[in-house]
Design a protein around this motif. Structure first.
Motif, PDB file in Angstrom:
ATOM      1  N   ASP A  34       7.631  26.236  24.574  1.00  0.00           N
ATOM      2  CA  ASP A  34       8.121  27.252  23.643  1.00  0.00           C
ATOM      3  C   ASP A  34       9.274  26.722  22.797  1.00  0.00           C
ATOM      4  N   LEU A  35      10.015  25.772  23.356  1.00  0.00           N
ATOM      5  CA  LEU A  35      11.237  25.263  22.746  1.00  0.00           C
ATOM      6  C   LEU A  35      11.263  23.746  22.921  1.00  0.00           C
ATOM      7  N   VAL A  36      11.540  23.033  21.814  1.00  0.00           N
ATOM      8  CA  VAL A  36      11.605  21.571  21.851  1.00  0.00           C
ATOM      9  C   VAL A  36      13.005  21.154  21.423  1.00  0.00           C
ATOM     10  N   LEU A  37      13.691  20.423  22.279  1.00  0.00           N
ATOM     11  CA  LEU A  37      15.073  20.019  22.057  1.00  0.00           C
ATOM     12  C   LEU A  37      15.143  18.530  21.761  1.00  0.00           C
ATOM     13  N   PHE A  38      15.832  18.199  20.670  1.00  0.00           N
ATOM     14  CA  PHE A  38      16.064  16.804  20.294  1.00  0.00           C
ATOM     15  C   PHE A  38      17.552  16.496  20.387  1.00  0.00           C
ATOM     16  N   PRO A  39      17.915  15.220  20.475  1.00  0.00           N
ATOM     17  CA  PRO A  39      19.324  14.888  20.686  1.00  0.00           C
ATOM     18  C   PRO A  39      20.191  15.110  19.451  1.00  0.00           C
ATOM     19  N   GLU A  40      21.476  15.035  19.681  1.00  0.00           N
ATOM     20  CA  GLU A  40      22.450  14.846  18.611  1.00  0.00           C
ATOM     21  C   GLU A  40      22.058  13.601  17.830  1.00  0.00           C
ATOM     22  N   ALA A  41      22.361  13.598  16.521  1.00  0.00           N
ATOM     23  CA  ALA A  41      22.108  12.432  15.677  1.00  0.00           C
ATOM     24  C   ALA A  41      20.628  12.068  15.627  1.00  0.00           C
ATOM     25  N   THR A  42      19.758  13.071  15.692  1.00  0.00           N
ATOM     26  CA  THR A  42      18.330  12.817  15.498  1.00  0.00           C
ATOM     27  C   THR A  42      18.071  12.302  14.088  1.00  0.00           C
ATOM     28  N   ARG A  66      11.684  22.050   9.461  1.00  0.00           N
ATOM     29  CA  ARG A  66      11.127  23.416   9.420  1.00  0.00           C
ATOM     30  C   ARG A  66       9.596  23.377   9.340  1.00  0.00           C
ATOM     31  N   ASP A  67       9.078  22.480   8.528  1.00  0.00           N
ATOM     32  CA  ASP A  67       7.620  22.373   8.390  1.00  0.00           C
ATOM     33  C   ASP A  67       6.976  21.916   9.701  1.00  0.00           C
ATOM     34  N   ILE A  68       7.629  20.987  10.387  1.00  0.00           N
ATOM     35  CA  ILE A  68       7.110  20.504  11.674  1.00  0.00           C
ATOM     36  C   ILE A  68       7.047  21.645  12.677  1.00  0.00           C
ATOM     37  N   ALA A  69       8.121  22.425  12.757  1.00  0.00           N
ATOM     38  CA  ALA A  69       8.148  23.552  13.692  1.00  0.00           C
ATOM     39  C   ALA A  69       7.090  24.587  13.329  1.00  0.00           C
ATOM     40  N   LYS A  70       6.933  24.847  12.044  1.00  0.00           N
ATOM     41  CA  LYS A  70       5.948  25.838  11.594  1.00  0.00           C
ATOM     42  C   LYS A  70       4.533  25.403  11.938  1.00  0.00           C
ATOM     43  N   ARG A  71       4.230  24.124  11.707  1.00  0.00           N
ATOM     44  CA  ARG A  71       2.881  23.627  12.010  1.00  0.00           C
ATOM     45  C   ARG A  71       2.574  23.720  13.500  1.00  0.00           C
ATOM     46  N   SER A  72       3.584  23.470  14.327  1.00  0.00           N
ATOM     47  CA  SER A  72       3.368  23.453  15.774  1.00  0.00           C
ATOM     48  C   SER A  72       3.509  24.832  16.403  1.00  0.00           C
ATOM     49  N   GLY A  73       4.125  25.768  15.687  1.00  0.00           N
ATOM     50  CA  GLY A  73       4.287  27.119  16.221  1.00  0.00           C
ATOM     51  C   GLY A  73       5.284  27.227  17.341  1.00  0.00           C
ATOM     52  N   VAL A  74       6.280  26.326  17.368  1.00  0.00           N
ATOM     53  CA  VAL A  74       7.299  26.340  18.418  1.00  0.00           C
ATOM     54  C   VAL A  74       8.682  26.318  17.766  1.00  0.00           C
ATOM     55  N   THR A  75       9.704  26.566  18.566  1.00  0.00           N
ATOM     56  CA  THR A  75      11.080  26.460  18.104  1.00  0.00           C
ATOM     57  C   THR A  75      11.579  25.041  18.328  1.00  0.00           C
ATOM     58  N   VAL A  76      12.180  24.465  17.295  1.00  0.00           N
ATOM     59  CA  VAL A  76      12.695  23.097  17.343  1.00  0.00           C
ATOM     60  C   VAL A  76      14.197  23.125  17.072  1.00  0.00           C
ATOM     61  N   ASN A  91      28.557  17.675  12.025  1.00  0.00           N
ATOM     62  CA  ASN A  91      27.592  17.277  13.052  1.00  0.00           C
ATOM     63  C   ASN A  91      26.855  18.555  13.440  1.00  0.00           C
ATOM     64  N   THR A  92      25.631  18.692  12.960  1.00  0.00           N
ATOM     65  CA  THR A  92      24.956  19.988  12.908  1.00  0.00           C
ATOM     66  C   THR A  92      23.665  19.984  13.704  1.00  0.00           C
ATOM     67  N   LEU A  93      23.390  21.107  14.369  1.00  0.00           N
ATOM     68  CA  LEU A  93      22.077  21.355  14.944  1.00  0.00           C
ATOM     69  C   LEU A  93      21.334  22.325  14.042  1.00  0.00           C
ATOM     70  N   ILE A  94      20.118  21.956  13.647  1.00  0.00           N
ATOM     71  CA  ILE A  94      19.247  22.887  12.963  1.00  0.00           C
ATOM     72  C   ILE A  94      18.295  23.476  13.995  1.00  0.00           C
ATOM     73  N   ALA A  95      18.175  24.792  14.002  1.00  0.00           N
ATOM     74  CA  ALA A  95      17.272  25.500  14.921  1.00  0.00           C
ATOM     75  C   ALA A  95      16.282  26.267  14.073  1.00  0.00           C
ATOM     76  N   THR A  96      15.007  25.948  14.235  1.00  0.00           N
ATOM     77  CA  THR A  96      14.004  26.537  13.353  1.00  0.00           C
ATOM     78  C   THR A  96      12.707  26.757  14.117  1.00  0.00           C
ATOM     79  N   GLY A  97      11.993  27.805  13.729  1.00  0.00           N
ATOM     80  CA  GLY A  97      10.736  28.146  14.377  1.00  0.00           C
ATOM     81  C   GLY A  97      10.256  29.492  13.905  1.00  0.00           C
ATOM     82  N   PRO A  98       9.359  30.107  14.647  1.00  0.00           N
ATOM     83  CA  PRO A  98       8.837  31.420  14.253  1.00  0.00           C
ATOM     84  C   PRO A  98       9.966  32.441  14.086  1.00  0.00           C
TER      85      PRO A  98
END
Length: 273
Positions: A34-42, A66-76, A91-98
């Motif tokens: 449901d949720l995919v977490l990537f590191p700092e400095a991705t 945003r496009d990657i999350a939309k295609r996969s239907g999960v929160t990134v 130093n920012t986290l972007i959180a995107t998904g449905p």
């Protein structure tokens, strides 16, 4: 709730790093996350000037995530750098998904162990809780970045705001005892808050690259609301997929009532006044 921790080692090319995000997000979605977490400095690893690679939140790199999350239907959730008001970056986290588009600017800057993140990075000032959709309803998730994990007050505030899962996105500098500290701190924040903590790091890059800046120590992990390690990655790149027992959080909060039992300790100025 199923959470994927993508322990990826990023380079200095944001486009190449996007390919890693796309690949690991697709693999996580196939695994039912449901949720995919990537590191700092991705977006770009530390150790190089960050201002030339920084982009706004409506720029091409963030839009590609945003496009990657939309295609996969999960929160990134992934780490990037944005231009700040001065010559520095955030130093920012972007959180995107449905039905989600949010961001968090790292609050506690890594001016420690001989590194001065504040020279090039401007601090954020506001904690963030997002709602992550799952088949059983939305789950409140608090987002944090790397050095934040050494400051329990931020995690308690996120728990008070309703978070049940807390994430830590890191490019955790390697060194003597650092991996042990990373593991200990993630488990401690889980016990402080009776939240599940999902802490995702970059892998250990090897001795030569490790000298160039905070790159990674590996050891991404999920800690239960009672501080137990549910799963942990090794030193190398890995996609760790973990089922989070949300009901166990409620049971832990009933048994270990730290949030309910908290008292406000007056400051020295208040006590003298």
């Amino acid at each position: 709730m199923r959470v994927a921790l993508a322990q990826i080692g990023t380079g200095t090319d944001p486009d190449a790093n996007l390919e890693l995000v796309a690949d690991h997000t697709a693999r996580a979605a196939d695994a039912g996350a449901d949720l995919v977490l990537f590191p700092e400095a991705t977006m770009c690893r530390f150790g190089v000037p960050l201002a030339p690679v920084a982009q706004p939140l409506d720029g091409p790199w963030a839009n590609a995530v945003r496009d990657i999350a939309k295609r996969s239907g999960v929160t990134v959730v992934a780490g990037m750098f944005c231009p700040a008001d001065d010559s520095r970056v955030t130093n920012t986290l972007i959180a995107t998904g449905p039905d989600l588009d949010a961001h968090y600017h790292k609050m506690h800057l890594y001016d420690a162990f001989g590194f001065a993140e504040s020279d090039t990075v401007a601090p954020g000032f506001e904690p963030l809780v997002i709602d992550v959709p799952t088949p059983d309803g939305a789950v409140p998730v608090g987002l944090t970045t790397c050095y934040d994990v050494r400051f329990p007050e931020q995690y308690l505030e996120l728990a008070e705001r309703g978070a049940k899962l807390l994430t830590v996105h890191a490019s955790w500098a390697s060194g003597p005892g650092k991996l042990e500290q990373w593991t200990l701190l993630a488990r401690a924040r889980a016990l402080d808050t009776t939240c599940v903590v999902a802490a995702v790091d970059q892998p250990y890059p090897g001795d030569e690259l490790a000298k160039k800046g905070p790159t990674g120590s590996g050891g991404s992990l999920v800690a239960s609301a009672t501080g137990d390690i549910v799963a942990q990655a090794g030193l190398d790149a890995e996609l760790l997929v973990v089922d989070v027992d949300l009901a166990a959080i409620d049971r832990a909060r009933e048994a270990i009532a730290v949030l309910r039992n908290r008292t406000t300790i007056p400051s020295k100025a208040q006590s003298q006044g």
